[in-house]
Design an enzyme around this catalytic site. Structure first.
Site, PDB file in Angstrom:
ATOM      1  N   GLU A   1       0.777  -1.186  -0.251  1.00 26.75           N
ATOM      2  CA  GLU A   1       0.149  -0.038   0.077  1.00 26.75           C
ATOM      3  C   GLU A   1       0.958   1.122   0.173  1.00 26.75           C
ATOM      4  OE1 GLU A   1      -2.444   1.527  -0.503  1.00 26.75           O
ATOM      5  OE2 GLU A   1      -4.260   0.590   0.766  1.00 26.75           O
ATOM      6  N   ASP A   2       0.425   2.417  -0.482  1.00 21.48           N
ATOM      7  CA  ASP A   2       1.276   3.588  -0.571  1.00 21.48           C
ATOM      8  C   ASP A   2       0.875   4.141   0.885  1.00 21.48           C
ATOM      9  OD1 ASP A   2      -1.524   4.176  -0.914  1.00 21.48           O
ATOM     10  OD2 ASP A   2      -1.215   5.570  -2.545  1.00 21.48           O
TER      11      ASP A   2
END
Ligand code: PRP
Length: 184
Positions: free
Chosen positions: A107-108
């Site tokens: 995930e960012d």
């Protein structure tokens, strides 16, 4: 029409690259006893949560020196319409069954945590061999549900950040650094 003003650079391209390399080395160490030989079908599945993750996903996966399979999932933002249960809608599902894979979800950013909490439960229901999370950014001040990454790049303050995949109305995803912005 609202315009954006860059307030400051929070993380430079060099700082991001150095930290992503460290994360890749750490993940390589942790997973190397599980990995198959090069040429065999990979048993580690890197699952990217579209779309903001794309630059981080590409850089992190190239820093992991083990055979990886790629897959992606896309979810609707829970937005304001859904409840705090964190129910999200799957827009693009995974392509493969998970029983044979060690899943590394990438995930960012973890903000409220609702997206990841939902996805973690969703993935675990599919019985992967193991499950871990790598997130580039963590905004702990915004957390609504208790969830943490196994591999975290940077803990950041509760500011509006763009770049390196993160957007404001689809703008700024292709900046090589991460900046704090405000609307003017
Ligand atoms: C962002 C980010 C996470 C989620 C984190 O996605 O990529 O998936 O929000 O927020 P949360 O912890 O509060 O759930 P976004 O909906 O902006 O989509 P995008 O990746 O396509 O920009």
């Amino acid at each position: 029409m609202a315009l954006l003003e860059i307030e400051s650079v929070l993380l430079t391209e060099e700082e991001i690259a150095a930290r992503v390399r460290e994360l890749g080395e750490q993940i390589t160490q942790d997973y190397k006893h599980l990995a198959v030989e090069v040429g065999e079908a990979p048993n580690i599945l890197a699952v990217g949560v579209l779309k903001g993750v794309v630059p981080f996903y590409a850089d992190l996966c190239r820093s992991i020196k083990l055979p990886l399979a790629f897959d992606f999932i896309s979810v609707s933002s829970y937005g304001q319409a859904t409840s705090s249960s964190g129910t999200v809608r799957i827009l693009k599902d995974l392509d493969v069954p998970l029983e044979n894979y060690h899943v590394l979800m990438i995930e960012d950013i973890i903000d409220t945590g609702l997206t990841l909490a939902y996805l973690k439960e969703y993935i675990l229901r599919r019985n992967p061999r193991s499950f871990k999370i790598a997130a580039l950014l963590d905004k702990p001040d915004r957390r609504e549900v208790p969830i943490a990454a196994d591999y975290n790049g940077f803990v950041i303050p509760d500011a509006f950040v763009v770049g390196y995949g993160l957007d404001c109305k689809e703008c700024c995803r292709n900046l090589p650094h991460i900046a704090v912005v405000r609307e003017v």
